[in-house]
Design a protein around this motif. Structure first.
Motif, PDB file in Angstrom:
ATOM      1  N   ALA A 240       0.755  -1.090  -0.030  1.00 15.49           N
ATOM      2  CA  ALA A 240      -0.123   0.074  -0.032  1.00 15.49           C
ATOM      3  C   ALA A 240       0.890   1.109  -0.116  1.00 15.49           C
ATOM      4  O   ALA A 240       0.662   2.360  -0.813  1.00 15.49           O
ATOM      5  CB  ALA A 240      -0.959   0.098   1.267  1.00 15.49           C
ATOM      6  N   ALA A 241       1.850   1.178   0.831  1.00 13.86           N
ATOM      7  CA  ALA A 241       2.809   2.395   0.870  1.00 13.86           C
ATOM      8  C   ALA A 241       3.262   2.670  -0.688  1.00 13.86           C
ATOM      9  O   ALA A 241       3.558   3.847  -0.960  1.00 13.86           O
ATOM     10  CB  ALA A 241       3.967   2.297   1.956  1.00 13.86           C
ATOM     11  N   ARG A 242       3.699   1.660  -1.137  1.00 12.78           N
ATOM     12  CA  ARG A 242       4.528   1.720  -2.469  1.00 12.78           C
ATOM     13  C   ARG A 242       3.392   2.336  -3.723  1.00 12.78           C
ATOM     14  O   ARG A 242       3.886   3.239  -4.306  1.00 12.78           O
ATOM     15  CB  ARG A 242       4.927   0.287  -2.990  1.00 12.78           C
ATOM     16  CG  ARG A 242       5.707   0.743  -4.349  1.00 12.78           C
ATOM     17  CD  ARG A 242       6.472  -0.689  -4.991  1.00 12.78           C
ATOM     18  NE  ARG A 242       5.206  -1.701  -4.909  1.00 12.78           N
ATOM     19  CZ  ARG A 242       4.481  -1.932  -5.926  1.00 12.78           C
ATOM     20  NH1 ARG A 242       4.326  -1.224  -6.861  1.00 12.78           N
ATOM     21  NH2 ARG A 242       3.447  -3.040  -5.752  1.00 12.78           N
ATOM     22  N   LEU A 243       2.118   2.081  -3.366  1.00  7.30           N
ATOM     23  CA  LEU A 243       1.256   2.548  -4.347  1.00  7.30           C
ATOM     24  C   LEU A 243       0.798   3.903  -3.993  1.00  7.30           C
ATOM     25  O   LEU A 243       0.416   4.611  -4.892  1.00  7.30           O
ATOM     26  CB  LEU A 243      -0.078   1.557  -4.169  1.00  7.30           C
ATOM     27  CG  LEU A 243       0.171  -0.009  -4.760  1.00  7.30           C
ATOM     28  CD1 LEU A 243      -1.065  -0.900  -4.475  1.00  7.30           C
ATOM     29  CD2 LEU A 243       0.473   0.077  -6.240  1.00  7.30           C
ATOM     30  N   LEU A 244       0.805   4.226  -2.755  1.00  9.00           N
ATOM     31  CA  LEU A 244       0.473   5.609  -2.307  1.00  9.00           C
ATOM     32  C   LEU A 244       1.704   6.469  -2.349  1.00  9.00           C
ATOM     33  O   LEU A 244       1.546   7.832  -2.353  1.00  9.00           O
ATOM     34  CB  LEU A 244      -0.136   5.658  -0.828  1.00  9.00           C
ATOM     35  CG  LEU A 244      -1.342   4.787  -0.819  1.00  9.00           C
ATOM     36  CD1 LEU A 244      -1.434   4.528   0.894  1.00  9.00           C
ATOM     37  CD2 LEU A 244      -2.298   5.601  -1.401  1.00  9.00           C
ATOM     38  N   GLY A 245       2.906   5.996  -2.639  1.00  6.95           N
ATOM     39  CA  GLY A 245       3.996   6.947  -2.790  1.00  6.95           C
ATOM     40  C   GLY A 245       4.570   7.266  -1.753  1.00  6.95           C
ATOM     41  O   GLY A 245       5.048   8.377  -1.340  1.00  6.95           O
ATOM     42  N   VAL A 246       4.272   6.646  -0.537  1.00  8.99           N
ATOM     43  CA  VAL A 246       4.857   7.143   0.929  1.00  8.99           C
ATOM     44  C   VAL A 246       5.725   6.079   1.447  1.00  8.99           C
ATOM     45  O   VAL A 246       5.764   4.846   1.071  1.00  8.99           O
ATOM     46  CB  VAL A 246       3.739   7.297   2.040  1.00  8.99           C
ATOM     47  CG1 VAL A 246       3.072   8.547   1.150  1.00  8.99           C
ATOM     48  CG2 VAL A 246       2.782   6.455   1.968  1.00  8.99           C
ATOM     49  N   SER A 247       6.159   6.173   2.740  1.00  3.78           N
ATOM     50  CA  SER A 247       6.946   5.170   3.302  1.00  3.78           C
ATOM     51  C   SER A 247       6.171   4.145   3.971  1.00  3.78           C
ATOM     52  O   SER A 247       4.894   4.506   4.378  1.00  3.78           O
ATOM     53  CB  SER A 247       7.966   5.747   4.315  1.00  3.78           C
ATOM     54  OG  SER A 247       7.355   6.173   5.344  1.00  3.78           O
ATOM     55  N   PRO A 248       6.500   2.984   4.224  1.00  2.00           N
ATOM     56  CA  PRO A 248       5.806   2.032   5.059  1.00  2.00           C
ATOM     57  C   PRO A 248       5.354   2.602   6.397  1.00  2.00           C
ATOM     58  O   PRO A 248       4.385   2.294   6.788  1.00  2.00           O
ATOM     59  CB  PRO A 248       6.556   0.682   5.115  1.00  2.00           C
ATOM     60  CG  PRO A 248       7.495   0.957   3.949  1.00  2.00           C
ATOM     61  CD  PRO A 248       7.852   2.363   3.640  1.00  2.00           C
ATOM     62  N   ASP A 249       6.275   3.371   6.913  1.00  2.00           N
ATOM     63  CA  ASP A 249       5.965   3.841   8.259  1.00  2.00           C
ATOM     64  C   ASP A 249       4.624   4.959   8.057  1.00  2.00           C
ATOM     65  O   ASP A 249       4.064   4.820   9.119  1.00  2.00           O
ATOM     66  CB  ASP A 249       7.082   4.565   8.899  1.00  2.00           C
ATOM     67  CG  ASP A 249       8.279   3.487   9.604  1.00  2.00           C
ATOM     68  OD1 ASP A 249       7.879   2.329   9.842  1.00  2.00           O
ATOM     69  OD2 ASP A 249       9.482   4.118   9.513  1.00  2.00           O
ATOM     70  N   THR A 250       4.917   5.630   7.404  1.00  2.00           N
ATOM     71  CA  THR A 250       3.664   6.514   7.182  1.00  2.00           C
ATOM     72  C   THR A 250       2.307   5.693   6.799  1.00  2.00           C
ATOM     73  O   THR A 250       1.278   6.135   7.367  1.00  2.00           O
ATOM     74  CB  THR A 250       3.866   7.418   5.885  1.00  2.00           C
ATOM     75  OG1 THR A 250       5.147   8.358   6.282  1.00  2.00           O
ATOM     76  CG2 THR A 250       2.848   8.364   5.456  1.00  2.00           C
ATOM     77  N   ALA A 251       2.587   4.796   5.984  1.00  2.00           N
ATOM     78  CA  ALA A 251       1.282   3.964   5.581  1.00  2.00           C
ATOM     79  C   ALA A 251       0.544   3.270   6.969  1.00  2.00           C
ATOM     80  O   ALA A 251      -0.525   3.231   7.361  1.00  2.00           O
ATOM     81  CB  ALA A 251       1.459   3.288   4.793  1.00  2.00           C
TER      82      ALA A 251
ATOM     83  N   ALA B  98      -2.894   3.756   9.155  1.00  2.00           N
ATOM     84  CA  ALA B  98      -3.608   2.622   9.508  1.00  2.00           C
ATOM     85  C   ALA B  98      -3.906   2.752  11.086  1.00  2.00           C
ATOM     86  O   ALA B  98      -5.221   2.539  11.506  1.00  2.00           O
ATOM     87  CB  ALA B  98      -3.206   1.383   9.079  1.00  2.00           C
ATOM     88  N   ASP B  99      -2.870   2.901  11.686  1.00  2.00           N
ATOM     89  CA  ASP B  99      -2.968   3.035  13.295  1.00  2.00           C
ATOM     90  C   ASP B  99      -3.874   4.245  13.747  1.00  2.00           C
ATOM     91  O   ASP B  99      -4.625   3.970  14.522  1.00  2.00           O
ATOM     92  CB  ASP B  99      -1.547   3.224  13.993  1.00  2.00           C
ATOM     93  CG  ASP B  99      -0.785   2.089  13.732  1.00  2.00           C
ATOM     94  OD1 ASP B  99      -1.180   0.941  13.622  1.00  2.00           O
ATOM     95  OD2 ASP B  99       0.607   2.221  14.092  1.00  2.00           O
ATOM     96  N   ALA B 100      -4.008   5.027  12.939  1.00  2.00           N
ATOM     97  CA  ALA B 100      -4.820   6.402  13.280  1.00  2.00           C
ATOM     98  C   ALA B 100      -6.136   6.249  12.670  1.00  2.00           C
ATOM     99  O   ALA B 100      -7.121   6.946  12.904  1.00  2.00           O
ATOM    100  CB  ALA B 100      -4.472   7.712  12.547  1.00  2.00           C
ATOM    101  N   GLY B 101      -6.468   4.996  12.158  1.00  2.00           N
ATOM    102  CA  GLY B 101      -7.984   4.746  11.533  1.00  2.00           C
ATOM    103  C   GLY B 101      -8.302   5.461  10.265  1.00  2.00           C
ATOM    104  O   GLY B 101      -9.534   5.332   9.778  1.00  2.00           O
TER     105      GLY B 101
END
Length: 130
Positions: free
Chosen positions: A9-20, A24-27
């Protein structure tokens, strides 16, 4: 329906896995766990979320570059006609729209939530299924 790991998902969104993971943690996007305990995001949920963050901005300045004019992303809309079709892909902050035949859409199995790559050459956008 296809599901995606946080990393995919992070790769598809163009962000880091930590950001993704933080989103997700924030809902901001819903996840579920598979039998192995991995967190997954349903394709339809990821498609809707990718459109939302493209409109509102993700987190800070996200840069997304094209390598050889290839934009990996997720299908966010498919409109089928009798002969022609329109496919929209959200690739990070980029929304790409391609007009192609209905037959091509069906052969590629393109539907909302499916990972795909838009390839741009001049004024044509070609779609590859991942």
């Amino acid at each position: 329906m296809q599901s995606y790991t946080i990393g995919q998902a992070a790769r598809l969104l163009g962000v880091s896995p930590d950001t993704a993971r933080r989103w997700a943690d924030a809902g901001r996007v819903s996840t579920h766990r598979d039998a192995g305990g991995r967190r997954l995001i349903e394709g339809r949920d990821l498609a809707a979320f990718s459109v939302e963050i493209a409109k509102t901005g993700g987190e800070g300045d996200v840069s997304y570059t094209s390598v050889r004019n290839a934009f990996p992303g997720i299908v966010t809309a498919v409109k089928l006609g009798d002969v022609a079709a329109q496919v929209e892909i959200q690739a990070g902050p980029h929304r790409l729209v391609s007009l192609l035949t209905r037959e091509a859409v069906e052969e590629l199995g393109l539907e909302v939530g499916v990972e795909a790559t838009a390839r741009v050459k001049s004024t044509s956008v070609h779609i590859d299924r991942a």
